[in-house]
Write a protein that holds these residues in place. Structure first.
Motif, mmCIF file in Angstrom:
data_model
loop_
_atom_site.group_PDB
_atom_site.id
_atom_site.type_symbol
_atom_site.label_atom_id
_atom_site.label_comp_id
_atom_site.label_asym_id
_atom_site.label_seq_id
_atom_site.Cartn_x
_atom_site.Cartn_y
_atom_site.Cartn_z
ATOM 1 N N UNK A 1 32.847 19.856 20.956
ATOM 2 C CA UNK A 1 32.305 21.040 21.645
ATOM 3 C C UNK A 1 32.183 20.817 23.152
ATOM 4 N N UNK A 2 32.803 19.747 23.663
ATOM 5 C CA UNK A 2 32.840 19.489 25.097
ATOM 6 C C UNK A 2 34.303 19.337 25.501
ATOM 7 N N UNK A 3 34.717 20.082 26.537
ATOM 8 C CA UNK A 3 36.126 20.016 26.910
ATOM 9 C C UNK A 3 36.341 19.631 28.368
ATOM 10 N N UNK A 4 35.307 19.569 29.164
ATOM 11 C CA UNK A 4 35.473 19.296 30.591
ATOM 12 C C UNK A 4 34.328 18.430 31.104
ATOM 13 N N UNK A 5 34.114 17.280 30.474
ATOM 14 C CA UNK A 5 33.025 16.398 30.859
ATOM 15 C C UNK A 5 33.186 15.950 32.314
ATOM 16 N N UNK A 6 32.088 15.931 33.038
ATOM 17 C CA UNK A 6 32.136 15.511 34.432
ATOM 18 C C UNK A 6 32.306 16.646 35.410
ATOM 19 N N UNK A 7 32.524 17.850 34.893
ATOM 20 C CA UNK A 7 32.699 19.012 35.763
ATOM 21 C C UNK A 7 31.597 20.041 35.523
ATOM 22 N N UNK A 8 31.041 20.521 36.590
ATOM 23 C CA UNK A 8 30.095 21.627 36.502
ATOM 24 C C UNK A 8 30.752 22.867 37.086
ATOM 25 N N UNK A 9 30.455 24.034 36.520
ATOM 26 C CA UNK A 9 31.091 25.246 37.055
ATOM 27 C C UNK A 9 30.642 25.535 38.480
ATOM 28 N N UNK A 10 31.594 25.907 39.297
ATOM 29 C CA UNK A 10 31.260 26.337 40.648
ATOM 30 C C UNK A 10 30.677 27.741 40.603
ATOM 31 N N UNK A 11 30.048 28.141 41.695
ATOM 32 C CA UNK A 11 29.502 29.490 41.777
ATOM 33 C C UNK A 11 30.378 30.302 42.716
ATOM 34 N N UNK A 12 30.932 31.390 42.203
ATOM 35 C CA UNK A 12 31.757 32.288 43.006
ATOM 36 C C UNK A 12 30.873 33.426 43.511
ATOM 37 N N UNK A 13 30.904 33.665 44.798
ATOM 38 C CA UNK A 13 30.047 34.701 45.397
ATOM 39 C C UNK A 13 30.713 36.074 45.394
ATOM 40 N N UNK A 14 31.976 36.137 45.018
ATOM 41 C CA UNK A 14 32.687 37.419 45.027
ATOM 42 C C UNK A 14 32.137 38.343 43.944
ATOM 43 N N UNK A 15 31.753 39.547 44.336
ATOM 44 C CA UNK A 15 31.196 40.502 43.379
ATOM 45 C C UNK A 15 31.621 41.920 43.748
ATOM 46 N N UNK A 16 32.321 42.559 42.859
ATOM 47 C CA UNK A 16 32.722 43.943 43.037
ATOM 48 C C UNK A 16 31.503 44.857 42.843
ATOM 49 N N UNK A 17 31.331 45.825 43.731
ATOM 50 C CA UNK A 17 30.152 46.696 43.680
ATOM 51 C C UNK A 17 30.073 47.478 42.373
ATOM 52 N N UNK A 18 31.183 48.043 41.947
ATOM 53 C CA UNK A 18 31.188 48.815 40.692
ATOM 54 C C UNK A 18 30.905 47.918 39.488
ATOM 55 N N UNK A 19 31.405 46.672 39.551
ATOM 56 C CA UNK A 19 31.140 45.734 38.464
ATOM 57 C C UNK A 19 29.657 45.379 38.413
ATOM 58 N N UNK A 20 29.037 45.271 39.578
ATOM 59 C CA UNK A 20 27.603 44.982 39.632
ATOM 60 C C UNK A 20 26.792 46.093 38.995
ATOM 61 N N UNK A 21 27.214 47.326 39.248
ATOM 62 C CA UNK A 21 26.539 48.487 38.653
ATOM 63 C C UNK A 21 26.721 48.480 37.139
ATOM 64 N N UNK A 22 27.932 48.191 36.686
ATOM 65 C CA UNK A 22 28.207 48.147 35.242
ATOM 66 C C UNK A 22 27.375 47.070 34.555
ATOM 67 N N UNK A 23 27.254 45.907 35.202
ATOM 68 C CA UNK A 23 26.460 44.827 34.617
ATOM 69 C C UNK A 23 24.987 45.235 34.508
ATOM 70 N N UNK A 24 24.478 45.902 35.525
ATOM 71 C CA UNK A 24 23.081 46.366 35.478
ATOM 72 C C UNK A 24 22.869 47.366 34.337
ATOM 73 N N UNK A 25 23.841 48.238 34.143
ATOM 74 C CA UNK A 25 23.738 49.221 33.058
ATOM 75 C C UNK A 25 23.765 48.527 31.701
ATOM 76 N N UNK A 26 24.636 47.514 31.573
ATOM 77 C CA UNK A 26 24.681 46.749 30.328
ATOM 78 C C UNK A 26 23.348 46.053 30.078
ATOM 79 N N UNK A 27 22.802 45.488 31.143
ATOM 80 C CA UNK A 27 21.520 44.792 31.026
ATOM 81 C C UNK A 27 20.416 45.734 30.549
ATOM 82 N N UNK A 28 20.348 46.901 31.149
ATOM 83 C CA UNK A 28 19.334 47.883 30.755
ATOM 84 C C UNK A 28 19.570 48.387 29.339
ATOM 85 N N UNK A 29 20.839 48.597 29.003
ATOM 86 C CA UNK A 29 21.182 49.079 27.655
ATOM 87 C C UNK A 29 20.742 48.086 26.592
ATOM 88 N N UNK A 30 21.019 46.799 26.835
ATOM 89 C CA UNK A 30 20.674 45.761 25.865
ATOM 90 C C UNK A 30 19.165 45.565 25.723
#
Length: 365
Positions: free
Chosen positions: A330-359
């Motif tokens: 269940x481990x495939x990339x030992x020694x690596x941590x995911x980087x953080x990407x700051x790129x965020x589409x505005x419409x995608x941010x709105x969709x994620x918020x709606x999903x969050x509220x829906x759930x």
């Protein structure tokens, strides 16, 4: 990584094989059980069966049924080429011998010399047979790597993902993994093979999928109505190393998040584990791409990785019970941590918020 494999019943019919007459060409010896009887005598004592597996499955990481299917899939182009491969005793290699050798090389992760000693041949033959197998599998097996082609298939996949932790209209999960390489001193100056930790590696990810999704050729199916005037399009999930896009939903970043966002992240994490476990299983079964490769042919390496992916999907499509018996890390990339990407589409941010509220049950009806 794509969606959960679906529509097994249909695929099972398409892949049905007459195991007693598996080879369209070649001698009857090749298509008979006698081949394994003879071969197993030559390797007696070399492999101890793993728990839950017989010796055949321990050696090749596939069942006889799947082995026979692979032979039938590639028999014509594999045997049409004129090169005659032989063992050290001068005996010619049958199709079964060649498929067995290639599967052992890809699944064991053993060196060329180690596989050569196991089969009673030389390392050059192991290299040539494996490469011929990779080329032929790429030619004949690509249909095992495909996005769902019907609305029914996609509906089944969405249902499976929603059943994990409730994410609606989710079509898949994506992740990346590093294929590690140890290069010679002269090759180490080639920056193209350096990853962000200055290791020599090739990153495995469905990159062509990104281009297709951006062009609108993927994830353009039915939108799902969450409430009056609120819809969510088809999407996949990925970790914070990916950009937030309308078709690629990533988790919220930061600490001390509100309850709705924190709960969303928990559901998101549980759902994208599908991709992490899929990559771990891929590398656990096809161990040639699991460890550190010594001076691989960098031009051939992408095609070797592709062959491992095709083989893995063949095992899944054949509903091979061997996968259920293997132990996975269940481990495939030992020694690596995911980087953080700051790129965020505005419409995608709105969709994620709606999903969050829906759930959380807080989206207005």
């Amino acid at each position: 990584m794509g969606p959960i494999r679906g529509n097994k019943k249909k695929r099972k019919i398409e892949l049905k094989i007459d195991n007693e007459n598996v080879l369209a060409s070649g001698s009857s010896e090749e298509g008979s059980i006698d081949w394994w009887d003879e071969f197993s005598k030559r390797i007696a004592g070399s492999v101890s069966p793993s728990k839950g597996l017989d010796q055949f499955e321990s050696v090749f990481k596939v069942s006889r049924k799947t082995f026979n299917y692979i032979c039938s899939l590639i028999s014509e182009p594999m045997m049409a080429k004129t090169t005659n491969f032989v063992f050290l005793n001068g005996k010619s290699m049958s199709l079964n011998d060649q498929v067995a050798l290639a599967l052992r090389r890809l699944s064991s992760g053993d060196s060329l010399i180690g596989v050569a000693n196991f089969f009673g041949t030389n390392h050059s033959t192991v290299s040539q047979v494996t490469w011929r197998f990779v080329e032929t599998l790429e030619e004949r097996g690509l249909h095992h790597l495909q996005w769902p082609s019907t609305e029914h298939e996609m509906t089944q996949i969405k249902s499976k993902f929603e059943n994990i932790r409730g994410l609606p209209n989710c079509c898949g999960a994506i992740d990346t993994t590093h294929i590690m390489m140890l290069l010679s001193t002269s090759e180490r100056t080639i920056d193209v093979w350096l990853d962000r930790k200055d290791n020599h590696s090739m990153i495995l990810q469905g990159s062509t999928f990104f281009d297709l999704a951006e062009k609108g050729e993927r994830l353009q199916g039915k939108k799902l109505k969450l409430s009056e005037g609120t819809e969510v399009q088809e999407y996949i999930v990925g970790d914070s190393g990916f950009p937030l896009l309308p078709w690629l939903i990533t988790p919220y970043q930061g600490r001390d998040l509100p309850e709705t966002k924190s709960e969303f992240n928990k559901r998101h994490f549980a759902t994208r584990l599908v991709a992490q476990r899929a990559l771990a299983r891929l590398k656990d079964v096809w161990r040639m791409i699991q460890g550190v490769m010594w001076r691989p042919d960098k031009h051939r390496l992408p095609r070797v990785i592709l062959a491992c992916c095709i083989l893995h999907n063949i095992v899944i499509d054949m509903e091979d019970d061997v996968l259920d018996e293997l132990t996975f890390t269940h481990q495939h990339d030992l020694g690596y941590r995911p980087e953080v990407c700051e790129t965020a589409d505005k419409n995608a941010s709105i969709s994620r918020d709606k999903l969050s509220l829906y759930l959380s049950g807080r989206l207005p009806a």
